[in-house]
Motif scaffolding. Sequence first.
Motif, PDB file in Angstrom:
ATOM      1  N   GLU A   1       0.841  -1.203   0.000  1.00 51.77           N
ATOM      2  CA  GLU A   1       0.000   0.000   0.000  1.00 51.77           C
ATOM      3  C   GLU A   1       0.871   1.246   0.000  1.00 51.77           C
ATOM      4  O   GLU A   1       1.883   1.312   0.701  1.00 51.77           O
ATOM      5  CB  GLU A   1      -0.889  -0.014   1.246  1.00 51.77           C
ATOM      6  CG  GLU A   1      -1.769   1.208   1.407  1.00 51.77           C
ATOM      7  CD  GLU A   1      -2.565   1.163   2.704  1.00 51.77           C
ATOM      8  OE1 GLU A   1      -3.518   0.371   2.777  1.00 51.77           O
ATOM      9  OE2 GLU A   1      -2.202   1.901   3.650  1.00 51.77           O
ATOM     10  N   GLU A   2       0.485   2.220  -0.779  1.00 51.69           N
ATOM     11  CA  GLU A   2       1.190   3.496  -0.837  1.00 51.69           C
ATOM     12  C   GLU A   2       0.210   4.625  -0.554  1.00 51.69           C
ATOM     13  O   GLU A   2      -0.979   4.521  -0.876  1.00 51.69           O
ATOM     14  CB  GLU A   2       1.843   3.704  -2.202  1.00 51.69           C
ATOM     15  CG  GLU A   2       2.910   2.665  -2.538  1.00 51.69           C
ATOM     16  CD  GLU A   2       3.543   2.908  -3.887  1.00 51.69           C
ATOM     17  OE1 GLU A   2       3.076   3.830  -4.610  1.00 51.69           O
ATOM     18  OE2 GLU A   2       4.498   2.183  -4.243  1.00 51.69           O
ATOM     19  N   ALA A   3       0.713   5.702   0.051  1.00 53.58           N
ATOM     20  CA  ALA A   3      -0.152   6.837   0.372  1.00 53.58           C
ATOM     21  C   ALA A   3       0.592   8.141   0.115  1.00 53.58           C
ATOM     22  O   ALA A   3       1.782   8.267   0.436  1.00 53.58           O
ATOM     23  CB  ALA A   3      -0.604   6.771   1.822  1.00 53.58           C
ATOM     24  N   LEU A   4      -0.095   9.075  -0.485  1.00 55.94           N
ATOM     25  CA  LEU A   4       0.425  10.415  -0.695  1.00 55.94           C
ATOM     26  C   LEU A   4      -0.390  11.368   0.167  1.00 55.94           C
ATOM     27  O   LEU A   4      -1.594  11.522  -0.033  1.00 55.94           O
ATOM     28  CB  LEU A   4       0.317  10.819  -2.170  1.00 55.94           C
ATOM     29  CG  LEU A   4       0.747  12.256  -2.502  1.00 55.94           C
ATOM     30  CD1 LEU A   4       2.219  12.479  -2.166  1.00 55.94           C
ATOM     31  CD2 LEU A   4       0.468  12.566  -3.969  1.00 55.94           C
ATOM     32  N   SER A   5       0.281  11.996   1.139  1.00 59.69           N
ATOM     33  CA  SER A   5      -0.408  12.858   2.093  1.00 59.69           C
ATOM     34  C   SER A   5      -0.011  14.312   1.867  1.00 59.69           C
ATOM     35  O   SER A   5       1.174  14.634   1.741  1.00 59.69           O
ATOM     36  CB  SER A   5      -0.050  12.435   3.526  1.00 59.69           C
ATOM     37  OG  SER A   5      -0.654  13.296   4.469  1.00 59.69           O
ATOM     38  N   THR A   6      -1.021  15.163   1.820  1.00 54.10           N
ATOM     39  CA  THR A   6      -0.797  16.604   1.680  1.00 54.10           C
ATOM     40  C   THR A   6      -1.560  17.309   2.795  1.00 54.10           C
ATOM     41  O   THR A   6      -2.738  17.009   3.021  1.00 54.10           O
ATOM     42  CB  THR A   6      -1.306  17.116   0.320  1.00 54.10           C
ATOM     43  OG1 THR A   6      -0.685  16.363  -0.727  1.00 54.10           O
ATOM     44  CG2 THR A   6      -0.987  18.587   0.146  1.00 54.10           C
ATOM     45  N   GLU A   7      -0.884  18.209   3.493  1.00 51.89           N
ATOM     46  CA  GLU A   7      -1.574  18.931   4.563  1.00 51.89           C
ATOM     47  C   GLU A   7      -1.013  20.339   4.705  1.00 51.89           C
ATOM     48  O   GLU A   7       0.132  20.620   4.355  1.00 51.89           O
ATOM     49  CB  GLU A   7      -1.472  18.188   5.892  1.00 51.89           C
ATOM     50  CG  GLU A   7      -0.080  18.079   6.475  1.00 51.89           C
ATOM     51  CD  GLU A   7      -0.082  17.378   7.822  1.00 51.89           C
ATOM     52  OE1 GLU A   7       0.493  17.932   8.767  1.00 51.89           O
ATOM     53  OE2 GLU A   7      -0.676  16.277   7.923  1.00 51.89           O
ATOM     54  N   ILE A   8      -1.851  21.192   5.202  1.00 55.97           N
ATOM     55  CA  ILE A   8      -1.449  22.564   5.502  1.00 55.97           C
ATOM     56  C   ILE A   8      -2.094  22.941   6.830  1.00 55.97           C
ATOM     57  O   ILE A   8      -3.250  22.594   7.090  1.00 55.97           O
ATOM     58  CB  ILE A   8      -1.872  23.547   4.380  1.00 55.97           C
ATOM     59  CG1 ILE A   8      -1.367  24.951   4.684  1.00 55.97           C
ATOM     60  CG2 ILE A   8      -3.383  23.536   4.170  1.00 55.97           C
ATOM     61  CD1 ILE A   8      -1.568  25.918   3.524  1.00 55.97           C
ATOM     62  N   GLY A   9      -1.325  23.590   7.689  1.00 60.33           N
ATOM     63  CA  GLY A   9      -1.847  23.894   9.013  1.00 60.33           C
ATOM     64  C   GLY A   9      -1.332  25.204   9.554  1.00 60.33           C
ATOM     65  O   GLY A   9      -0.467  25.857   8.957  1.00 60.33           O
TER      66      GLY A   9
END
Length: 240
Positions: free
Chosen positions: A5-13
């Motif tokens: 499984e692969e995941a691409l996470s994008t976040e801004i805080g």
Amino acid sequence: MYEAEEALSTEIGIKSRLFDQTLELNATVYKVDFDNFQLNLFDGTQISTANTGEAHSTGLEIDFQWLPPVPWLTLQGSVGFNKTRYGDFPCGPTTWDDRDALPECGEDAPPSQDLTGKRLAFAPAESASITPTVRLPLWPAREIGAMFAVDIIYQGDHFLDPDLDEKTYQEATTKINARLAISPLNKLWAVILNAKNLTQQKERLLVLDAQQQGGNYVAVTHPDETLYSIDFRYNFGFLD
């Protein structure tokens, strides 16, 4: 066999301190895209792992800590909104009473249902908590104080099995926990009285439908009665 499984996470805080440093407020917006999303499936006899293709999660998380203009009170809390969905998943696992396989899944495929665009299990859309804490002197001459706190915890509804069987649906719950701690200022020792699930909410952690034994389910639950306990703590060694 299944793939990694692969995941691409994008976040801004943002992290902030407001009102003369009395309010700490943090917020995060995120998006996670999974490829070869893995599911653990139970067929009534064994647990297996399968890939679903894509899955997506987007949400907002906010947490805060506030020191009101009273020296004995602190407020902490959080709120979260989360939207999770399968991507293209036409051959998803199905409930025990559905014995049909969709044509696009192949002639020898196990029973299946189209879960494309459906919500993922174990993923409440909303969650929230708030904890007021009161600290007061109990025996000033001995520098002994008391702390009383209440946790109010909300968790939204969700499913407890990937096939989204209605029997595995967990309704939203609101739990209230409380604790009273007595200790000296140097925290050398502490006595803590705890009460968990004062609202006696019924909450299940996991529900599995035994497909080989139609209509039978296995559930793992939290205790639905209030639990009381007493903790004694002592710090050995030298304290600053």
